[in-house]
Design a protein around this motif. Structure first.
Motif, mmCIF file in Angstrom:
data_model
loop_
_atom_site.group_PDB
_atom_site.id
_atom_site.type_symbol
_atom_site.label_atom_id
_atom_site.label_comp_id
_atom_site.label_asym_id
_atom_site.label_seq_id
_atom_site.Cartn_x
_atom_site.Cartn_y
_atom_site.Cartn_z
ATOM 1 N N VAL A 33 9.561 0.406 7.131
ATOM 2 C CA VAL A 33 8.221 -0.027 7.550
ATOM 3 C C VAL A 33 7.156 0.695 6.738
ATOM 4 C CG1 VAL A 33 6.586 -0.005 9.468
ATOM 5 C CG2 VAL A 33 8.959 -0.666 9.860
ATOM 6 N N ASP A 34 7.369 1.949 6.435
ATOM 7 C CA ASP A 34 6.388 2.721 5.676
ATOM 8 C C ASP A 34 6.240 2.205 4.248
ATOM 9 O OD1 ASP A 34 4.511 4.780 5.337
ATOM 10 O OD2 ASP A 34 6.042 6.091 4.458
ATOM 11 N N ARG A 35 7.282 1.618 3.704
ATOM 12 C CA ARG A 35 7.250 1.162 2.313
ATOM 13 C C ARG A 35 6.997 -0.334 2.164
ATOM 14 N NH1 ARG A 35 11.857 5.063 -0.225
ATOM 15 N NH2 ARG A 35 10.738 6.962 0.272
ATOM 16 N N LEU A 36 6.574 -0.991 3.218
ATOM 17 C CA LEU A 36 6.235 -2.407 3.116
ATOM 18 C C LEU A 36 5.031 -2.587 2.204
ATOM 19 C CD1 LEU A 36 6.534 -3.633 6.808
ATOM 20 C CD2 LEU A 36 8.010 -4.246 4.902
ATOM 21 N N MET A 41 -3.240 -0.496 2.876
ATOM 22 C CA MET A 41 -3.076 -0.136 4.286
ATOM 23 C C MET A 41 -1.613 0.204 4.537
ATOM 24 S SD MET A 41 -3.801 -2.644 7.450
ATOM 25 C CE MET A 41 -2.299 -3.033 8.285
ATOM 26 N N SER A 42 -1.383 1.197 5.343
ATOM 27 C CA SER A 42 -0.025 1.534 5.735
ATOM 28 C C SER A 42 0.293 0.853 7.061
ATOM 29 C CB SER A 42 0.118 3.049 5.880
ATOM 30 O OG SER A 42 1.388 3.360 6.381
ATOM 31 N N TRP A 43 1.454 0.230 7.132
ATOM 32 C CA TRP A 43 1.870 -0.438 8.354
ATOM 33 C C TRP A 43 2.485 0.537 9.352
ATOM 34 C CZ3 TRP A 43 0.257 -5.075 9.465
ATOM 35 C CH2 TRP A 43 -0.095 -5.932 8.432
ATOM 36 N N LEU A 44 2.774 1.751 8.926
ATOM 37 C CA LEU A 44 3.464 2.707 9.779
ATOM 38 C C LEU A 44 2.715 3.031 11.076
ATOM 39 C CD1 LEU A 44 5.976 4.435 10.120
ATOM 40 C CD2 LEU A 44 4.792 6.260 8.896
#
Length: 69
Positions: A33-36, A41-44
């Motif tokens: 999820v962090d590397r999407l 923007m970060s999804w984390l």
């Protein structure tokens, strides 16, 4: 008084909730999820907030269902 069948069903549901929580917060999934790909923007943080809300909601649902009987 609850029968042993109802207690075991409640225990199974709570154990399933713990398993779901462990899966939602396992490090490999969090890394994915962090590397999407994102648009600056970060999804984390969104994922962690939503996953935590799901766990709290399911816990409340199970505990209220238990207290209602």
């Amino acid at each position: 008084m609850k029968s042993s069948g109802q207690k075991s069903r409640q225990t199974e549901r709570l154990m399933a909730l713990v398993a779901i929580a462990l899966l939602l917060f396992c490090p490999p999934l969090i890394i994915v999820v962090d590397r999407l790909p994102s648009f600056n923007m970060s999804w984390l943080p969104l994922y962690l907030f939503c996953a935590w809300a799901v766990v709290i909601g399911l816990t409340a649902l199970l505990m209220e269902h238990r207290a209602g009987r």
